[in-house]
Design a protein around this motif. Structure first.
Motif, PDB file in Angstrom:
ATOM      1  N   ASN A 159     127.735  23.775  56.942  1.00  0.00           N
ATOM      2  CA  ASN A 159     126.415  24.288  57.296  1.00  0.00           C
ATOM      3  C   ASN A 159     126.082  23.829  58.709  1.00  0.00           C
ATOM      4  OD1 ASN A 159     123.679  24.866  57.622  1.00  0.00           O
ATOM      5  ND2 ASN A 159     123.162  24.349  55.509  1.00  0.00           N
ATOM      6  N   PRO A 160     126.087  24.721  59.688  1.00  0.00           N
ATOM      7  CA  PRO A 160     125.887  24.318  61.094  1.00  0.00           C
ATOM      8  C   PRO A 160     124.504  23.742  61.391  1.00  0.00           C
ATOM      9  CG  PRO A 160     125.815  26.701  60.884  1.00  0.00           C
ATOM     10  CD  PRO A 160     126.256  26.180  59.550  1.00  0.00           C
ATOM     11  N   LEU A 161     123.530  23.993  60.517  1.00  0.00           N
ATOM     12  CA  LEU A 161     122.195  23.451  60.736  1.00  0.00           C
ATOM     13  C   LEU A 161     122.067  22.024  60.228  1.00  0.00           C
ATOM     14  CD1 LEU A 161     119.965  26.535  59.820  1.00  0.00           C
ATOM     15  CD2 LEU A 161     120.733  25.772  62.072  1.00  0.00           C
ATOM     16  N   GLU A 162     123.025  21.590  59.429  1.00  0.00           N
ATOM     17  CA  GLU A 162     122.951  20.253  58.837  1.00  0.00           C
ATOM     18  C   GLU A 162     124.069  19.328  59.288  1.00  0.00           C
ATOM     19  OE1 GLU A 162     122.834  20.748  54.655  1.00  0.00           O
ATOM     20  OE2 GLU A 162     120.910  21.805  54.621  1.00  0.00           O
ATOM     21  N   PHE A 187     123.683  18.363  72.612  1.00  0.00           N
ATOM     22  CA  PHE A 187     122.846  18.194  73.806  1.00  0.00           C
ATOM     23  C   PHE A 187     121.565  19.013  73.763  1.00  0.00           C
ATOM     24  CE2 PHE A 187     121.625  18.990  78.225  1.00  0.00           C
ATOM     25  CZ  PHE A 187     121.628  17.698  78.722  1.00  0.00           C
ATOM     26  N   LEU A 188     121.638  20.232  73.269  1.00  0.00           N
ATOM     27  CA  LEU A 188     120.479  21.118  73.352  1.00  0.00           C
ATOM     28  C   LEU A 188     120.489  22.098  72.182  1.00  0.00           C
ATOM     29  CD1 LEU A 188     118.056  22.252  75.023  1.00  0.00           C
ATOM     30  CD2 LEU A 188     119.698  23.737  76.190  1.00  0.00           C
ATOM     31  N   GLU A 189     119.328  22.306  71.594  1.00  0.00           N
ATOM     32  CA  GLU A 189     119.179  23.293  70.519  1.00  0.00           C
ATOM     33  C   GLU A 189     118.058  24.253  70.881  1.00  0.00           C
ATOM     34  OE1 GLU A 189     118.350  23.647  65.692  1.00  0.00           O
ATOM     35  OE2 GLU A 189     118.846  21.716  66.601  1.00  0.00           O
ATOM     36  N   ILE A 190     118.351  25.542  70.800  1.00  0.00           N
ATOM     37  CA  ILE A 190     117.382  26.587  71.121  1.00  0.00           C
ATOM     38  C   ILE A 190     117.148  27.411  69.857  1.00  0.00           C
ATOM     39  CG2 ILE A 190     116.812  28.505  72.654  1.00  0.00           C
ATOM     40  CD1 ILE A 190     119.037  27.450  74.513  1.00  0.00           C
ATOM     41  N   ASN A 191     115.896  27.526  69.444  1.00  0.00           N
ATOM     42  CA  ASN A 191     115.564  28.278  68.233  1.00  0.00           C
ATOM     43  C   ASN A 191     114.843  29.565  68.603  1.00  0.00           C
ATOM     44  OD1 ASN A 191     116.561  26.174  66.582  1.00  0.00           O
ATOM     45  ND2 ASN A 191     114.617  25.075  66.767  1.00  0.00           N
ATOM     46  N   TYR A 192     115.331  30.668  68.060  1.00  0.00           N
ATOM     47  CA  TYR A 192     114.723  31.983  68.290  1.00  0.00           C
ATOM     48  C   TYR A 192     114.048  32.433  66.996  1.00  0.00           C
ATOM     49  CZ  TYR A 192     117.817  32.132  72.383  1.00  0.00           C
ATOM     50  OH  TYR A 192     118.462  31.852  73.564  1.00  0.00           O
ATOM     51  N   GLN A 193     112.744  32.741  67.075  1.00  0.00           N
ATOM     52  CA  GLN A 193     111.988  33.188  65.918  1.00  0.00           C
ATOM     53  C   GLN A 193     111.795  34.695  65.978  1.00  0.00           C
ATOM     54  OE1 GLN A 193     111.062  31.206  63.450  1.00  0.00           O
ATOM     55  NE2 GLN A 193     111.697  29.271  64.392  1.00  0.00           N
ATOM     56  N   HIS A 194     112.440  35.404  65.046  1.00  0.00           N
ATOM     57  CA  HIS A 194     112.251  36.849  64.913  1.00  0.00           C
ATOM     58  C   HIS A 194     111.377  37.123  63.691  1.00  0.00           C
ATOM     59  CE1 HIS A 194     115.430  37.544  67.919  1.00  0.00           C
ATOM     60  NE2 HIS A 194     116.106  36.584  67.298  1.00  0.00           N
ATOM     61  N   GLU A 195     110.915  38.344  63.573  1.00  0.00           N
ATOM     62  CA  GLU A 195     110.058  38.683  62.433  1.00  0.00           C
ATOM     63  C   GLU A 195     110.783  38.533  61.108  1.00  0.00           C
ATOM     64  OE1 GLU A 195     108.388  42.516  62.934  1.00  0.00           O
ATOM     65  OE2 GLU A 195     107.145  41.946  64.657  1.00  0.00           O
ATOM     66  N   ASP A 196     112.061  38.883  61.097  1.00  0.00           N
ATOM     67  CA  ASP A 196     112.792  38.884  59.831  1.00  0.00           C
ATOM     68  C   ASP A 196     113.870  37.798  59.730  1.00  0.00           C
ATOM     69  OD1 ASP A 196     114.242  39.990  61.863  1.00  0.00           O
ATOM     70  OD2 ASP A 196     115.234  41.506  60.606  1.00  0.00           O
ATOM     71  N   THR A 215     120.830  28.527  68.721  1.00  0.00           N
ATOM     72  CA  THR A 215     121.934  28.274  69.651  1.00  0.00           C
ATOM     73  C   THR A 215     121.980  26.774  69.910  1.00  0.00           C
ATOM     74  OG1 THR A 215     121.792  30.434  70.748  1.00  0.00           O
ATOM     75  CG2 THR A 215     122.832  28.640  71.973  1.00  0.00           C
ATOM     76  N   ILE A 216     123.117  26.172  69.640  1.00  0.00           N
ATOM     77  CA  ILE A 216     123.278  24.730  69.815  1.00  0.00           C
ATOM     78  C   ILE A 216     124.385  24.495  70.838  1.00  0.00           C
ATOM     79  CG2 ILE A 216     123.859  22.551  68.687  1.00  0.00           C
ATOM     80  CD1 ILE A 216     122.781  23.858  66.081  1.00  0.00           C
ATOM     81  N   ILE A 217     124.052  23.783  71.891  1.00  0.00           N
ATOM     82  CA  ILE A 217     125.012  23.500  72.957  1.00  0.00           C
ATOM     83  C   ILE A 217     125.552  22.087  72.783  1.00  0.00           C
ATOM     84  CG2 ILE A 217     125.309  23.230  75.448  1.00  0.00           C
ATOM     85  CD1 ILE A 217     123.308  25.429  75.878  1.00  0.00           C
ATOM     86  N   LEU A 218     126.864  21.993  72.669  1.00  0.00           N
ATOM     87  CA  LEU A 218     127.549  20.715  72.517  1.00  0.00           C
ATOM     88  C   LEU A 218     128.261  20.346  73.813  1.00  0.00           C
ATOM     89  CD1 LEU A 218     129.262  21.378  69.054  1.00  0.00           C
ATOM     90  CD2 LEU A 218     127.117  20.168  69.449  1.00  0.00           C
ATOM     91  N   LEU A 219     128.301  19.062  74.102  1.00  0.00           N
ATOM     92  CA  LEU A 219     129.058  18.565  75.246  1.00  0.00           C
ATOM     93  C   LEU A 219     130.227  17.732  74.725  1.00  0.00           C
ATOM     94  CD1 LEU A 219     126.395  17.432  77.881  1.00  0.00           C
ATOM     95  CD2 LEU A 219     127.804  19.477  77.894  1.00  0.00           C
TER      96      LEU A 219
END
Length: 346
Positions: free
Chosen positions: A42-45, A75-84, A89-93
């Motif tokens: 699970n990439p989120l955990e 290093f960085l996590e970007i969360n995109y909130q869509h309606e559905d 996007t998680i950036i690893l170094l």
């Protein structure tokens, strides 16, 4: 003394990144989408699933095997909130030092890498020359008889022409270029082009860069610059406070050799100089005191009067500038005196 022979560069121009490049010079990070079937987890955990994704896709993209990397930094996590749905996007170094070959092995890999490139190019040239000769002789063959002897002569001439052209074209590619003076990783772009770009270049974006992946690279660059700002800012603060205190301290004894001590001094000087140069974007050799006061305010909870006193002690009172090279050299000399005092107390 610090070496003034080389033209100084801002650290944002010296730090380089390798990025992917799509059509119209759009820059993108390496990697791609997580696959439940191929990567599992699970990439989120768990980062392990993300690492497997990055390792799999990057190997397909640029033939770089990251499976032996020992340290990865989320290093960085970007969360995109869509309606559905939500997207992440998680950036690893990755710490590439664990897979960087020693220089002897690198030279062997370098020669093999370029030898393979030359062989591939030779084969491509042979095919191109065959097609060229075939096109040149097609019109003539249509007007000639089917005499076997004539065809044999033509085949012989064609073969000689092929070999001659191949030799002329290949001569230019016979020499393998000399390897760089330091070890590095070798890449072979497969599914994406590769571009080397400085941190300063990544930060040079504008409102026309609307591609999502370019936005992610730009956001990464902003965060990386903020990290450097804190790291270099703390180094600047330390040097300023040492200059202000001017106290001689006895440090713990060291068993390092003279060569190791000299190397440590050079590294310390370089870090100190780069730290100031990071905030001197025009590389004038000095920084306005107000800029340094604001910098230290962002790093500490000390009162304004305290910070101002520290900065003012390092300032040229006539020009109201802080010439940082003398501060770095003074810091180095103070460390040298501390080491000498330590030796005397043994």
């Amino acid at each position: 003394m610090l070496d003034n022979t080389e033209k100084p560069k801002n650290p944002t121009s010296q730090i380089k990144f390798l990025v992917g490049k799509k059509e119209k010079s759009i820059i993108v990070p390496f990697g791609g989408k997580w696959s439940k079937e191929l990567d599992g987890g699970n990439p989120l955990e768990e980062d392990e699933a993300l690492i497997r994704t990055a390792t799999r896709i990057i190997k397909d993209q640029i033939m770089l095997d990251l499976s032996q990397i020992k340290q990865w930094t989320r290093f960085l996590e970007i969360n995109y909130q869509h309606e559905d749905r939500e997207e992440h996007t998680i950036i690893l170094l990755p710490d590439l030092s664990s897979i960087l070959p020693n220089y002897e092995s690198f030279v062997e890999l370098w020669n093999q890498h370029h030898s393979n490139k030359m062989e591939t190019k030779k084969e491509e040239q042979k095919e191109d020359i065959k097609e060229e000769i075939k096109e040149e002789t097609t019109g003539e063959e249509e007007t000639k008889s089917n005499n076997a002897a004539v065809e044999s002569v033509e085949a012989s001439v064609q073969q000689e022409g092929l070999e001659s052209k191949q030799q002329n074209e290949v001569k230019k590619e016979e020499k393998i270029p000399d390897p760089p003076s330091t070890s590095r990783l070798l890449l072979t772009p497969i599914t994406i082009d590769v571009k080397e770009i400085s941190l300063n270049g990544l930060l040079d974006y504008n409102d026309k860069d609307k591609d999502r992946e370019t936005f992610e690279v730009s956001l990464f660059a902003e965060q990386f610059e903020q990290m450097l700002q804190r790291q270099y800012g703390l180094a600047v603060q330390k040097i300023l406070f040492k200059w202000s205190e001017k106290e001689t301290k006895v440090v713990a004894s060291s068993e390092n050799s003279e060569a190791e001590k000299s190397e440590q001094k050079e590294v310390s000087d370089l870090i100190g100089l780069r730290s100031f140069q990071f905030f001197d974007r025009n590389l004038c050799g000095y920084i306005p005191p107000d800029d340094l006061v604001s910098l230290i305010h962002s790093l500490t909870f000390l009162p304004h009067w305290n910070i101002s006193n520290v900065v003012n002690k390092a300032m040229d009172s006539q020009l109201r500038r802080i010439y940082y090279q003398r501060l770095v050299e003074s810091s180095r000399e103070e460390k040298q005196n501390e080491n000498e005092n330590t030796e005397e107390t043994k």
